[in-house]
Design a protein around this motif. Sequence first.
Motif, PDB file in Angstrom:
ATOM      1  N   GLU B  39      12.094 -31.362 -17.294  1.00 54.19           N
ATOM      2  CA  GLU B  39      12.757 -31.002 -18.541  1.00 54.19           C
ATOM      3  C   GLU B  39      14.251 -31.333 -18.538  1.00 54.19           C
ATOM      4  N   SER B  42      14.831 -34.976 -19.073  1.00 52.85           N
ATOM      5  CA  SER B  42      14.541 -35.415 -20.436  1.00 52.85           C
ATOM      6  C   SER B  42      15.562 -34.836 -21.414  1.00 52.85           C
ATOM      7  N   ASP B  43      16.038 -33.605 -21.134  1.00 55.72           N
ATOM      8  CA  ASP B  43      17.075 -33.037 -21.996  1.00 55.72           C
ATOM      9  C   ASP B  43      18.291 -33.938 -22.047  1.00 55.72           C
ATOM     10  N   LEU B  46      16.963 -37.976 -22.934  1.00 57.63           N
ATOM     11  CA  LEU B  46      16.262 -38.253 -24.190  1.00 57.63           C
ATOM     12  C   LEU B  46      16.735 -37.387 -25.348  1.00 57.63           C
ATOM     13  N   LYS B  47      17.003 -36.099 -25.058  1.00 54.09           N
ATOM     14  CA  LYS B  47      17.256 -35.203 -26.182  1.00 54.09           C
ATOM     15  C   LYS B  47      18.732 -35.049 -26.531  1.00 54.09           C
ATOM     16  N   ASN B  48      19.611 -35.372 -25.597  1.00 59.03           N
ATOM     17  CA  ASN B  48      21.030 -35.200 -25.897  1.00 59.03           C
ATOM     18  C   ASN B  48      21.551 -36.446 -26.625  1.00 59.03           C
ATOM     19  N   PRO B  49      21.825 -36.333 -27.914  1.00 64.80           N
ATOM     20  CA  PRO B  49      22.216 -37.521 -28.668  1.00 64.80           C
ATOM     21  C   PRO B  49      23.580 -38.061 -28.225  1.00 64.80           C
TER      22      PRO B  49
END
Lengths: 288, 258
Positions: B39, B42-43, B46-49
């Motif tokens: 996680e 991926s945070d 992938l998830k942190n713009p």
Amino acid sequence: MDRKYRKIVLLLPISMMYLMLIGGGFYVVLKESLGIIPNLGFTDLTFTYFSDILEQDDMMISMMYSVGIAAISAILSMFIGTFIAYRMTQSKHGNMKSLIQHLLRFGMILPYLYMVFIVMLFFSQSGLVSRLLNVLGLVNNTQSFPNLIYGSMGIVLVYVLKGIPFVIFLVINVMNKISRDYEGVARTLGSNSIQILKRIYLPLSKDTIVWAGMVLYAYDLGSFEVPYILSQIKHQSFSVKLYSSYLNPSLSSVPETMAMTIILFGVGIVTVALFALVTRTLIGRTSR
Amino acid sequence: MKKISLRLMFVLPLTYLILLSVFSYFKYPLLLPTHFTLEYWSDVLLKNPLFYKALISSLSIALLTALFSTVIGFMTGRAVVYHLGGYSKSLALIISLPLLIPGMILFLGMHQILAYTPFSNSVFGVVLVHTVICLPYTCNIAVAYFTGIPKAYEELSKTLGSTYTETFRRITLPLLMPGITLSVMISFLISNTEYFSTFLIGGGQVVSLSMVMFPYISNADYGHSSVMGLIFISLHLFLFLVLDKKVKQEVDTFYGGN
């Protein structure tokens, strides 16, 4: 003529950078601290902002606090760094040297900000050291391990851990260049390794050690992120204080902030010079 | 014994960073974290713009800073060694000025003056400020390397009929190459490890890797901080490995006779 022209061209960029950015910045801050900010309607030249700042007690306290922390960390880094550098020049093991080189590199790559995290990971109340002691039965819970990182201790720890590689990096070059003959002679005459460090290596690398200490001291004095994350409410370092006053949205506080900056600039320059002078004398004393 | 403890000093933190980046459960008395998860990675990835934006702007700021400070540093070094008759103490002091003024004050001043130019809150403004703090280092390196080149080489080349540019391109530049690599490396590193100046001068418009790191660290968020640290460390180790081959005698000449 051609030569003269070339000299000017070569020196132009650095002079521009320094004059415009450092000199210009200083000029603007000085002007604003004296109460001249036409855009905001301040037009009279006055020294009241300076005296206002100097009358605040907590200002002096946080200044002393910052100076103290910076001086302690710089001196510790100089001391430990020089000692390790000396041991490294003495060491005959090749792998040991390359190992320390790796360690140095590791220490130089990490930003101060990240060193804060590493220190937290190891030395916080629930950190690895505390866990290890727990396994050994020396610490029962997180509360029985002392709080090492939030407060002055933690700040000093981060500065010292970052400072040591810097000192070693600079000092080891100078020490490696010192001829081995001096050492050989000293050994024949019966000196031990501490005496060799004190009488031969220290005097010959004094300038570099003091230089490294000066740079570290100035850096530690003006660093923001480390005290910001690690400081307690009780004591605030002046860089954190200055920044919060800089962020103050009230326009009337601008000249005061600028006066604060100028005062701290003065304190910074004077204490950096003082620091160099004192450490120089101290090293001179030791090596006598 | 000493060797093992030394090795532990950098293997241990690295091991823990790797472990903490993929295991989520690390309650107090545990010595090793458990519960495998991806996680955190991926945070961040992938998830942190902001991450890729920060990566790109960090790298471009660092590269531009390295370029500027190396060029200006070597110009200054040249002038010091060939035109000003060597590196006197007062000259060294003037060049080192940015290192001797506490950072906070230096940056506040530069922030004030940049407000009068179009460069405030921009990548270029940050590059200018980083260049100023790298210049003392690059100038020192340049002076050391220029001092190491015998002046006779250039004179000889001139006697044999080469022009100034030819001499520079074929004699001076190759001899300076290790110094230039070192200077690029150091300024790249300094620029990337800066936090406060980027944050202040960038005015929230410029996001760098250390700024993405900051909230994770100040919240003592082990997982995400470890991921950021590993990315940061591997980025620079890679850089060092690539450039290391080129610079063999780096350390010997750096800061030589200061």
